[in-house]
Design a protein around this motif. Structure first.
Motif, PDB file in Angstrom:
ATOM      1  N   PHE A  12       3.633  10.301  -0.191  1.00 31.25           N
ATOM      2  CA  PHE A  12       2.181  10.190  -0.233  1.00 31.25           C
ATOM      3  C   PHE A  12       1.530  11.376  -0.930  1.00 31.25           C
ATOM      4  O   PHE A  12       1.916  12.523  -0.739  1.00 31.25           O
ATOM      5  N   GLY A  13       0.516  11.053  -1.726  1.00 31.37           N
ATOM      6  CA  GLY A  13      -0.332  12.062  -2.342  1.00 31.37           C
ATOM      7  C   GLY A  13      -1.717  11.480  -2.558  1.00 31.37           C
ATOM      8  O   GLY A  13      -1.898  10.260  -2.574  1.00 31.37           O
ATOM      9  N   MET A  14      -2.686  12.341  -2.697  1.00 30.77           N
ATOM     10  CA  MET A  14      -4.063  11.870  -2.877  1.00 30.77           C
ATOM     11  C   MET A  14      -4.282  11.251  -4.258  1.00 30.77           C
ATOM     12  O   MET A  14      -5.120  10.367  -4.424  1.00 30.77           O
ATOM     13  N   LYS A  15      -3.511  11.675  -5.284  1.00 32.46           N
ATOM     14  CA  LYS A  15      -3.655  11.149  -6.644  1.00 32.46           C
ATOM     15  C   LYS A  15      -2.485  10.263  -7.066  1.00 32.46           C
ATOM     16  O   LYS A  15      -2.647   9.394  -7.914  1.00 32.46           O
ATOM     17  N   ARG A  16      -1.306  10.526  -6.495  1.00 31.61           N
ATOM     18  CA  ARG A  16      -0.103   9.767  -6.836  1.00 31.61           C
ATOM     19  C   ARG A  16       0.709   9.516  -5.570  1.00 31.61           C
ATOM     20  O   ARG A  16       0.803  10.370  -4.709  1.00 31.61           O
ATOM     21  N   ILE A  17       1.327   8.325  -5.533  1.00 27.06           N
ATOM     22  CA  ILE A  17       2.209   7.970  -4.420  1.00 27.06           C
ATOM     23  C   ILE A  17       3.530   7.508  -5.022  1.00 27.06           C
ATOM     24  O   ILE A  17       3.585   6.482  -5.707  1.00 27.06           O
ATOM     25  N   GLY A  18       4.578   8.279  -4.793  1.00 29.74           N
ATOM     26  CA  GLY A  18       5.900   7.905  -5.280  1.00 29.74           C
ATOM     27  C   GLY A  18       6.512   6.852  -4.376  1.00 29.74           C
ATOM     28  O   GLY A  18       6.310   6.862  -3.165  1.00 29.74           O
ATOM     29  N   VAL A  19       7.258   5.928  -4.982  1.00 33.90           N
ATOM     30  CA  VAL A  19       7.869   4.835  -4.225  1.00 33.90           C
ATOM     31  C   VAL A  19       9.357   4.748  -4.571  1.00 33.90           C
ATOM     32  O   VAL A  19       9.742   4.852  -5.736  1.00 33.90           O
ATOM     33  N   THR A  70       2.862  22.403  11.508  1.00 31.70           N
ATOM     34  CA  THR A  70       1.502  22.002  11.852  1.00 31.70           C
ATOM     35  C   THR A  70       0.914  21.113  10.758  1.00 31.70           C
ATOM     36  O   THR A  70       1.385  21.095   9.622  1.00 31.70           O
ATOM     37  N   ASP A  71      -0.121  20.374  11.143  1.00 33.86           N
ATOM     38  CA  ASP A  71      -0.806  19.517  10.184  1.00 33.86           C
ATOM     39  C   ASP A  71      -1.518  20.349   9.126  1.00 33.86           C
ATOM     40  O   ASP A  71      -1.926  21.483   9.369  1.00 33.86           O
ATOM     41  N   GLN A  72      -1.673  19.732   7.960  1.00 33.39           N
ATOM     42  CA  GLN A  72      -2.503  20.299   6.902  1.00 33.39           C
ATOM     43  C   GLN A  72      -3.564  19.256   6.555  1.00 33.39           C
ATOM     44  O   GLN A  72      -3.509  18.137   7.078  1.00 33.39           O
ATOM     45  N   PRO A  73      -4.523  19.588   5.730  1.00 29.12           N
ATOM     46  CA  PRO A  73      -5.607  18.623   5.469  1.00 29.12           C
ATOM     47  C   PRO A  73      -5.134  17.239   5.002  1.00 29.12           C
ATOM     48  O   PRO A  73      -5.706  16.229   5.387  1.00 29.12           O
ATOM     49  N   ARG A  79      -1.206   9.759   7.324  1.00 37.05           N
ATOM     50  CA  ARG A  79      -1.090   8.912   8.524  1.00 37.05           C
ATOM     51  C   ARG A  79      -2.015   7.692   8.419  1.00 37.05           C
ATOM     52  O   ARG A  79      -1.669   6.601   8.886  1.00 37.05           O
ATOM     53  N   HIS A  80      -3.158   7.865   7.794  1.00 37.97           N
ATOM     54  CA  HIS A  80      -4.062   6.736   7.553  1.00 37.97           C
ATOM     55  C   HIS A  80      -3.390   5.717   6.621  1.00 37.97           C
ATOM     56  O   HIS A  80      -3.462   4.497   6.849  1.00 37.97           O
ATOM     57  N   PHE A  81      -2.718   6.210   5.588  1.00 38.85           N
ATOM     58  CA  PHE A  81      -1.982   5.331   4.677  1.00 38.85           C
ATOM     59  C   PHE A  81      -0.901   4.561   5.443  1.00 38.85           C
ATOM     60  O   PHE A  81      -0.731   3.351   5.247  1.00 38.85           O
ATOM     61  N   ALA A  82      -0.186   5.243   6.320  1.00 40.54           N
ATOM     62  CA  ALA A  82       0.846   4.586   7.131  1.00 40.54           C
ATOM     63  C   ALA A  82       0.235   3.461   7.975  1.00 40.54           C
ATOM     64  O   ALA A  82       0.797   2.363   8.062  1.00 40.54           O
ATOM     65  N   GLN A  83      -0.908   3.723   8.582  1.00 37.52           N
ATOM     66  CA  GLN A  83      -1.587   2.699   9.382  1.00 37.52           C
ATOM     67  C   GLN A  83      -2.059   1.537   8.502  1.00 37.52           C
ATOM     68  O   GLN A  83      -2.021   0.376   8.927  1.00 37.52           O
ATOM     69  N   SER A  84      -2.482   1.831   7.289  1.00 42.37           N
ATOM     70  CA  SER A  84      -2.895   0.769   6.365  1.00 42.37           C
ATOM     71  C   SER A  84      -1.726  -0.135   6.009  1.00 42.37           C
ATOM     72  O   SER A  84      -1.895  -1.351   5.882  1.00 42.37           O
ATOM     73  N   LEU A  85      -0.527   0.446   5.850  1.00 48.48           N
ATOM     74  CA  LEU A  85       0.657  -0.369   5.582  1.00 48.48           C
ATOM     75  C   LEU A  85       0.920  -1.328   6.740  1.00 48.48           C
ATOM     76  O   LEU A  85       1.228  -2.508   6.529  1.00 48.48           O
ATOM     77  N   ILE A  86       0.787  -0.826   7.958  1.00 50.15           N
ATOM     78  CA  ILE A  86       0.992  -1.681   9.140  1.00 50.15           C
ATOM     79  C   ILE A  86      -0.002  -2.841   9.130  1.00 50.15           C
ATOM     80  O   ILE A  86       0.375  -4.000   9.339  1.00 50.15           O
ATOM     81  N   LYS A  87      -1.261  -2.537   8.862  1.00 51.25           N
ATOM     82  CA  LYS A  87      -2.299  -3.579   8.862  1.00 51.25           C
ATOM     83  C   LYS A  87      -2.069  -4.602   7.751  1.00 51.25           C
ATOM     84  O   LYS A  87      -2.255  -5.798   7.961  1.00 51.25           O
ATOM     85  N   HIS A  88      -1.673  -4.126   6.555  1.00 50.56           N
ATOM     86  CA  HIS A  88      -1.487  -5.037   5.424  1.00 50.56           C
ATOM     87  C   HIS A  88      -0.252  -5.931   5.567  1.00 50.56           C
ATOM     88  O   HIS A  88      -0.286  -7.095   5.161  1.00 50.56           O
ATOM     89  N   TYR A  89       0.831  -5.390   6.105  1.00 54.53           N
ATOM     90  CA  TYR A  89       2.108  -6.108   6.029  1.00 54.53           C
ATOM     91  C   TYR A  89       2.742  -6.436   7.377  1.00 54.53           C
ATOM     92  O   TYR A  89       3.741  -7.157   7.407  1.00 54.53           O
ATOM     93  N   GLU A  90       2.202  -5.903   8.464  1.00 50.04           N
ATOM     94  CA  GLU A  90       2.728  -6.170   9.796  1.00 50.04           C
ATOM     95  C   GLU A  90       4.237  -5.914   9.864  1.00 50.04           C
ATOM     96  O   GLU A  90       4.998  -6.699  10.441  1.00 50.04           O
ATOM     97  N   LEU A  91       4.661  -4.821   9.250  1.00 52.41           N
ATOM     98  CA  LEU A  91       6.042  -4.365   9.292  1.00 52.41           C
ATOM     99  C   LEU A  91       6.075  -2.976   9.919  1.00 52.41           C
ATOM    100  O   LEU A  91       5.081  -2.249   9.868  1.00 52.41           O
ATOM    101  N   PRO A  92       7.217  -2.592  10.478  1.00 53.82           N
ATOM    102  CA  PRO A  92       7.316  -1.250  11.048  1.00 53.82           C
ATOM    103  C   PRO A  92       7.136  -0.166   9.977  1.00 53.82           C
ATOM    104  O   PRO A  92       7.587  -0.325   8.841  1.00 53.82           O
ATOM    105  N   VAL A  93       6.470   0.888  10.365  1.00 52.89           N
ATOM    106  CA  VAL A  93       6.306   2.058   9.498  1.00 52.89           C
ATOM    107  C   VAL A  93       6.808   3.268  10.280  1.00 52.89           C
ATOM    108  O   VAL A  93       6.381   3.507  11.406  1.00 52.89           O
ATOM    109  N   HIS A  94       7.719   3.998   9.665  1.00 55.26           N
ATOM    110  CA  HIS A  94       8.268   5.203  10.271  1.00 55.26           C
ATOM    111  C   HIS A  94       7.777   6.406   9.477  1.00 55.26           C
ATOM    112  O   HIS A  94       7.861   6.413   8.248  1.00 55.26           O
ATOM    113  N   GLU A  95       7.272   7.389  10.196  1.00 54.19           N
ATOM    114  CA  GLU A  95       6.828   8.621   9.548  1.00 54.19           C
ATOM    115  C   GLU A  95       8.003   9.582   9.472  1.00 54.19           C
ATOM    116  O   GLU A  95       8.826   9.653  10.384  1.00 54.19           O
TER     117      GLU A  95
END
Length: 140
Positions: A12-19, A70-73, A79-95
């Motif tokens: 995850f990144g604010m400008k790019r997300i590697g997959v 510790t968390d950073q900004p 974590r919001h992106f992870a929750q969005s994946l759950i909402k979009h696809y109803e699949l497990p997301v592991h952090e």
């Protein structure tokens, strides 16, 4: 987790997300693509296409943390992106803690192809590959 055979991993990144994609049987991962993001939000149509093509059983999302854990900004946005994946696809997301994955990706790419390899736009997707390989090591 043992029924999760195919996984998509996101650096995850604010400008790019590697997959990257990987499979539990061989415990291998391959970089796929780097998605452009605006304030951490990808084009969900592109994510839809990846999900349709690879049919993952679960997702791994890299969570950026400070070196002391510790968390950073950006942590909240990941974590919001992870929750969005759950909402979009109803699949497990592991952090997964992603500390130093981008550094490791840069080092590996540089070793393989010098500065030119670092400019190819593959750093984020290679970091997602390392993240997923680390997941397989931690959760065989």
């Amino acid at each position: 987790m043992s029924t999760e055979r195919i996984l998509l991993s996101f650096d995850f990144g604010m400008k790019r997300i590697g997959v990257a994609v990987g499979q539990r049987i061989t415990k291998t991962a391959n970089p796929l693509t780097t998605l452009a993001a605006k304030a951490g939000e990808p084009d969900w149509h592109q994510v839809d296409a990846l999900v349709k093509k690879w049919r993952p059983d679960a997702f791994i999302v890299g969570i950026p943390l400070n070196m002391d854990g510790t968390d950073q900004p950006i942590t909240h946005a990941a974590r919001h992106f992870a929750q969005s994946l759950i909402k979009h696809y109803e699949l497990p997301v592991h952090e997964m803690d992603e500390r130093l994955t981008t550094k490791a990706a840069r080092e590996a790419l540089f070793e393989a192809g010098g500065y030119k390899a670092l400019q190819s736009g593959e750093v984020d997707q290679f970091a997602a590959k390392i993240l997923l390989e680390n997941w397989f090591l931690r959760f065989p």
